[in-house]
Design a protein around this motif. Structure first.
Motif, PDB file in Angstrom:
ATOM      1  N   GLY A  73     -10.800  13.387   2.811  1.00 36.80           N
ATOM      2  CA  GLY A  73     -10.799  14.914   3.083  1.00 36.80           C
ATOM      3  C   GLY A  73      -9.538  15.525   3.140  1.00 36.80           C
ATOM      4  O   GLY A  73      -8.483  14.911   2.687  1.00 36.80           O
ATOM      5  N   SER A  74      -9.278  16.120   4.402  1.00 42.11           N
ATOM      6  CA  SER A  74      -7.736  16.560   4.818  1.00 42.11           C
ATOM      7  C   SER A  74      -7.468  15.678   5.780  1.00 42.11           C
ATOM      8  O   SER A  74      -6.262  15.981   6.402  1.00 42.11           O
ATOM      9  N   GLY A  75      -7.843  14.422   6.139  1.00 41.65           N
ATOM     10  CA  GLY A  75      -7.362  13.686   7.045  1.00 41.65           C
ATOM     11  C   GLY A  75      -6.110  12.914   6.580  1.00 41.65           C
ATOM     12  O   GLY A  75      -5.685  12.879   5.399  1.00 41.65           O
ATOM     13  N   ALA A  76      -5.518  12.204   7.427  1.00 40.71           N
ATOM     14  CA  ALA A  76      -4.285  11.602   7.228  1.00 40.71           C
ATOM     15  C   ALA A  76      -4.492  10.089   7.959  1.00 40.71           C
ATOM     16  O   ALA A  76      -5.125   9.937   8.916  1.00 40.71           O
ATOM     17  N   ILE A  77      -3.476   9.315   7.287  1.00 42.34           N
ATOM     18  CA  ILE A  77      -3.297   7.945   7.836  1.00 42.34           C
ATOM     19  C   ILE A  77      -1.784   7.814   8.420  1.00 42.34           C
ATOM     20  O   ILE A  77      -1.049   7.816   7.546  1.00 42.34           O
ATOM     21  N   LEU A  78      -1.695   7.438   9.643  1.00 38.35           N
ATOM     22  CA  LEU A  78      -0.295   7.175  10.099  1.00 38.35           C
ATOM     23  C   LEU A  78      -0.240   5.806  10.489  1.00 38.35           C
ATOM     24  O   LEU A  78      -0.851   5.213  11.260  1.00 38.35           O
ATOM     25  N   GLY A  79       0.733   5.120   9.705  1.00 34.99           N
ATOM     26  CA  GLY A  79       0.796   3.750   9.535  1.00 34.99           C
ATOM     27  C   GLY A  79       2.030   3.326   9.916  1.00 34.99           C
ATOM     28  O   GLY A  79       3.187   3.985   9.662  1.00 34.99           O
ATOM     29  N   ILE A  80       2.419   1.947  10.406  1.00 35.34           N
ATOM     30  CA  ILE A  80       3.775   1.556  10.515  1.00 35.34           C
ATOM     31  C   ILE A  80       3.639   0.069  10.450  1.00 35.34           C
ATOM     32  O   ILE A  80       2.501  -0.397  10.678  1.00 35.34           O
ATOM     33  N   LEU A  97      -2.597   1.115  11.678  1.00 35.07           N
ATOM     34  CA  LEU A  97      -2.906   2.305  10.941  1.00 35.07           C
ATOM     35  C   LEU A  97      -3.996   3.089  11.945  1.00 35.07           C
ATOM     36  O   LEU A  97      -4.839   2.621  12.496  1.00 35.07           O
ATOM     37  N   GLU A  98      -3.519   4.334  12.048  1.00 35.54           N
ATOM     38  CA  GLU A  98      -4.401   5.261  12.759  1.00 35.54           C
ATOM     39  C   GLU A  98      -4.705   6.544  12.121  1.00 35.54           C
ATOM     40  O   GLU A  98      -3.966   7.194  11.212  1.00 35.54           O
ATOM     41  N   PHE A  99      -6.205   6.656  11.866  1.00 34.97           N
ATOM     42  CA  PHE A  99      -6.719   7.632  11.111  1.00 34.97           C
ATOM     43  C   PHE A  99      -7.076   8.831  11.758  1.00 34.97           C
ATOM     44  O   PHE A  99      -7.652   9.149  13.031  1.00 34.97           O
ATOM     45  N   ARG A 100      -6.309  10.011  11.564  1.00 32.03           N
ATOM     46  CA  ARG A 100      -6.498  11.357  12.195  1.00 32.03           C
ATOM     47  C   ARG A 100      -7.206  12.413  11.225  1.00 32.03           C
ATOM     48  O   ARG A 100      -6.867  12.627  10.250  1.00 32.03           O
ATOM     49  N   GLY A 144      -0.115  14.786   1.584  1.00 35.04           N
ATOM     50  CA  GLY A 144       0.284  14.013   0.439  1.00 35.04           C
ATOM     51  C   GLY A 144       0.913  12.728   0.868  1.00 35.04           C
ATOM     52  O   GLY A 144       0.331  12.109   2.147  1.00 35.04           O
ATOM     53  N   LEU A 145       1.589  12.095   0.060  1.00 35.22           N
ATOM     54  CA  LEU A 145       2.246  10.821   0.407  1.00 35.22           C
ATOM     55  C   LEU A 145       3.537  10.893   1.136  1.00 35.22           C
ATOM     56  O   LEU A 145       4.474  11.474   0.524  1.00 35.22           O
ATOM     57  N   ASN A 146       3.927  10.488   2.240  1.00 32.81           N
ATOM     58  CA  ASN A 146       5.292  10.447   2.914  1.00 32.81           C
ATOM     59  C   ASN A 146       5.710   9.180   3.222  1.00 32.81           C
ATOM     60  O   ASN A 146       5.003   8.663   4.304  1.00 32.81           O
ATOM     61  N   PHE A 147       7.034   8.816   3.227  1.00 28.83           N
ATOM     62  CA  PHE A 147       7.439   7.559   3.908  1.00 28.83           C
ATOM     63  C   PHE A 147       8.623   7.703   4.473  1.00 28.83           C
ATOM     64  O   PHE A 147       9.390   8.773   4.197  1.00 28.83           O
ATOM     65  N   TYR A 148       8.804   7.069   5.491  1.00 29.89           N
ATOM     66  CA  TYR A 148       9.682   7.210   6.622  1.00 29.89           C
ATOM     67  C   TYR A 148      10.536   5.677   6.700  1.00 29.89           C
ATOM     68  O   TYR A 148      10.171   4.990   7.729  1.00 29.89           O
ATOM     69  N   PRO A 149      11.204   5.495   5.647  1.00 29.48           N
ATOM     70  CA  PRO A 149      11.964   4.202   5.661  1.00 29.48           C
ATOM     71  C   PRO A 149      12.546   3.763   6.705  1.00 29.48           C
ATOM     72  O   PRO A 149      12.506   2.366   7.200  1.00 29.48           O
ATOM     73  N   TYR A 150      13.388   4.622   7.508  1.00 37.51           N
ATOM     74  CA  TYR A 150      14.187   4.123   8.693  1.00 37.51           C
ATOM     75  C   TYR A 150      13.011   3.416   9.726  1.00 37.51           C
ATOM     76  O   TYR A 150      13.628   2.573  10.506  1.00 37.51           O
ATOM     77  N   HIS A 151      11.721   3.933   9.861  1.00 32.83           N
ATOM     78  CA  HIS A 151      10.825   3.577  10.820  1.00 32.83           C
ATOM     79  C   HIS A 151       9.830   2.476  10.248  1.00 32.83           C
ATOM     80  O   HIS A 151       8.905   1.778  10.904  1.00 32.83           O
ATOM     81  N   LYS A 152       9.813   2.114   8.907  1.00 32.51           N
ATOM     82  CA  LYS A 152       8.975   1.549   8.215  1.00 32.51           C
ATOM     83  C   LYS A 152       7.470   2.085   8.272  1.00 32.51           C
ATOM     84  O   LYS A 152       6.462   1.614   8.681  1.00 32.51           O
ATOM     85  N   TRP A 172       2.997   8.542   6.312  1.00 30.52           N
ATOM     86  CA  TRP A 172       2.065   9.493   6.664  1.00 30.52           C
ATOM     87  C   TRP A 172       1.177   9.783   5.305  1.00 30.52           C
ATOM     88  O   TRP A 172       1.764  10.481   4.470  1.00 30.52           O
ATOM     89  N   ASN A 173       0.079   9.103   4.963  1.00 31.19           N
ATOM     90  CA  ASN A 173      -0.653   9.068   3.810  1.00 31.19           C
ATOM     91  C   ASN A 173      -1.958   9.782   3.931  1.00 31.19           C
ATOM     92  O   ASN A 173      -2.651   9.924   4.976  1.00 31.19           O
ATOM     93  N   PRO A 174      -2.591  10.070   2.757  1.00 31.33           N
ATOM     94  CA  PRO A 174      -3.751  10.711   2.741  1.00 31.33           C
ATOM     95  C   PRO A 174      -5.047   9.818   3.146  1.00 31.33           C
ATOM     96  O   PRO A 174      -5.088   8.579   2.928  1.00 31.33           O
TER      97      PRO A 174
END
Length: 308
Positions: A216-223, A187-190, A200-208, A211-213
């Motif tokens: 504030g206005s930050g995001a968590i990029l996870g794999i 998990l990378e918090f940006r 909002g909530l974004n899923f990229y199933p091909y990569h597992k 990109w989630n909230p």
């Protein structure tokens, strides 16, 4: 020096699974003792922020999050195709939540229902007598605890500290989970993200990946990837650079493991059961385990209450 204690049920692990199960048993009037290896205040810190399905709170008899637990709510999300040309809306609400605060709530539920939680207690071995699990031996501050109960529940997480130490003749799989059978979740918090990036909530199933909230206005990029943290972080970098470049500012990185395989052939033995990540009760497509294990905990609590 050895100290003895008795209970109806001993639960090893004060995470979400162990506490939900213990809470239900304590509500039924059983004497429940929960053992946790770490300090309670440290639980959930490594994850920090997680997401939980809105519909599950009513299903499992939990109050919906508020106050310090609740960081946000999203009624829908988007599942993206590998080429980013197709967006499939997912009309399914999720709460964005603070994991340590939710853990504290579960601890409070257990204690208010009459259960007891002992922290900084390390299980040394199960106690097995005449083909039955009758308790555990544990260590706390250099003191050996001899703890007995009618049922021992292993909710100790992916390492399964009780399950993996049982005699094989009890019929429960005792193999430790391998790196190929675990998802290594990175998990990378940006923050300080520019306009035009996903919200909002974004899923990229091909990569597992997702990109989630965050706050504030930050995001968590996870794999999530099997094999190890180094491999998973490399896949994280490749996915992020392919889709987004190097957006915003990295606040922190965290990581953890979740099961990525079938459950053991047997989840029970005489006087014993296994729950949560210790039983590999998770959604392999997402790595989410809280509500998966709550389903099993709810059933197990009904069966155990009737049996005792």
């Amino acid at each position: 020096m050895t100290t003895g204690r008795n209970a109806d049920v001993i639960v090893v692990g004060a995470g979400t699974s162990g506490c939900y199960f213990a809470w239900r048993l304590a509500q039924a009037g059983l004497r429940v003792l929960v053992l946790e290896k770490r300090r309670l205040v440290d639980l959930g810190q490594e994850i920090d922020i997680f997401h939980m399905d809105e519909v599950r709170f009513d299903q499992f008899g939990l109050a919906h999050p508020e106050g310090e637990e609740l960081l946000g709510y999203h009624a829908t999300g988007l599942a993206w195709s590998p080429d980013l040309q197709v967006q499939n809306p997912v009309d399914y609400g999720f709460y964005v939540m603070h994991k340590p605060a939710f853990e504290r709530r579960m601890h409070r539920y257990v204690q208010e229902a009459g259960g007891e939680i002992l922290e900084e207690v390390e299980v040394v071995e199960p106690v097995v007598e005449a083909g039955r699990v009758t308790g555990v031996r544990a260590r706390q501050n250099g003191q050996i605890l001899e703890l007995r109960a009618s049922i021992v529940a292993d909710a100790s997480g992916i390492d399964g500290v009780v399950r993996t130490r049982l005699p094989r003749e009890l019929g429960v799989e005792t193999d430790a989970i391998s790196d190929d059978d675990a998802l290594f979740v990175c998990l990378e918090f940006r923050d300080d993200l520019e306009e035009g990036l996903p919200t909002g909530l974004n899923f990229y199933p091909y990569h597992k990946a997702f990109w989630n909230p965050s706050r504030g206005s930050g995001a968590i990029l996870g794999i999530g990837q099997p094999g190890g943290y180094d491999y998973a972080w490399e896949k994280h970098r490749a996915w992020r650079e392919e889709y987004f470049g190097d957006p915003g500012r990295v606040v922190k990185r965290t990581q953890g493991r979740t099961p990525y395989r079938r459950s053991p052939f047997s989840l029970v033995a005489n006087g014993f059961l296994v729950l949560g990540d210790a039983a590999f009760q998770t959604k392999p497509f997402s790595g989410e385990g809280v509500t998966s294990s709550f389903t099993a905990c709810q059933i197990a609590a009904e069966v155990v209450t009737e049996a005792l």
